[in-house]
Design an enzyme around this catalytic site. Structure first.
Site, mmCIF file in Angstrom:
data_model
loop_
_atom_site.group_PDB
_atom_site.id
_atom_site.type_symbol
_atom_site.label_atom_id
_atom_site.label_comp_id
_atom_site.label_asym_id
_atom_site.label_seq_id
_atom_site.Cartn_x
_atom_site.Cartn_y
_atom_site.Cartn_z
ATOM 1 N N ALA A 182 0.836 -1.200 0.000
ATOM 2 C CA ALA A 182 0.000 0.000 0.000
ATOM 3 C C ALA A 182 0.874 1.256 0.000
ATOM 4 C CB ALA A 182 -0.940 0.002 1.210
ATOM 5 N N HIS A 183 1.980 1.220 0.736
ATOM 6 C CA HIS A 183 2.888 2.367 0.741
ATOM 7 C C HIS A 183 3.438 2.638 -0.659
ATOM 8 C CE1 HIS A 183 2.766 2.323 5.095
ATOM 9 N NE2 HIS A 183 3.542 3.391 5.120
ATOM 10 N N ALA A 184 3.801 1.588 -1.376
ATOM 11 C CA ALA A 184 4.319 1.763 -2.740
ATOM 12 C C ALA A 184 3.276 2.448 -3.614
ATOM 13 C CB ALA A 184 4.712 0.409 -3.321
#
Length: 184
Positions: A36-38
């Site tokens: 999700a961070h990516a």
């Protein structure tokens, strides 16, 4: 002494914290892990809006297990934080004020926390079922295809944390190791 904080966090909230402080956090936090961070950083690179406004927010590095019947969430213990280190400085620049996980952070993340005023909280590993009891509401808000790693909006009440890294460069892990070496 335990400090009570409510999200969204302000610079004034963070200025009162030092590494080693115990905190009970209430309010809204968001779950997200590395996949999700990516995606969040990719959206920033593309100049697009994020699924939620980062200003004053806290991200919990967690991938909860499926909820049992009658429960809103399964076990929800912290995951190892270094997997988010390539992305965290960018999110901190955008206004993220807190992260919750376990394990040490990179120098780049620590530098971003000092520069933009953000803190890193440690949650107790191995107590996932107990921690989940402090989560009062859960709403999936983005990336359902990521399954357990999707972004969820969590409402928490008195979520138990300890400040690992404060805005002044304090690092509970380094301080603990130093104390151990002195007393060896």
């Amino acid at each position: 002494m335990v400090k009570h904080l409510t999200t969204p966090l302000t610079n004034e909230d963070l200025e009162s914290l030092r590494s080693g402080d115990k905190v009970l956090l209430s309010g809204v936090i968001y779950s997200a892990r590395d996949a999700a961070h990516a995606r969040l950083v990719k959206l920033l690179d593309e100049g697009k809006d994020l699924p939620f406004d980062l200003k004053g927010q806290v991200i919990y590095y967690v991938g909860p297990t499926p909820a049992k019947p009658g429960k809103i969430i399964g076990s929800a213990g912290p995951t190892t934080s270094y997997r988010m280190d390539p992305y965290a400085p960018r999110l901190i620049e955008q206004g993220l004020k807190g992260m919750i996980g376990k394990g040490s952070r990179s120098e780049k993340v620590k530098e971003a926390m000092r520069k933009h005023k953000a803190v890193y909280f440690g949650a107790v590993g191995g107590a996932a079922a107990l921690i989940a009891e402090r989560i009062k509401e859960v709403e999936l808000i983005a990336y359902e295809d990521l399954g357990t790693e999707a972004i969820r909006r969590l409402v928490v009440k008195d979520f138990p944390l300890i400040v690992v890294n404060d805005i002044y460069g304090g690092d509970l892990y380094e301080e603990g190791q130093s104390l151990y070496r002195k007393n060896k």
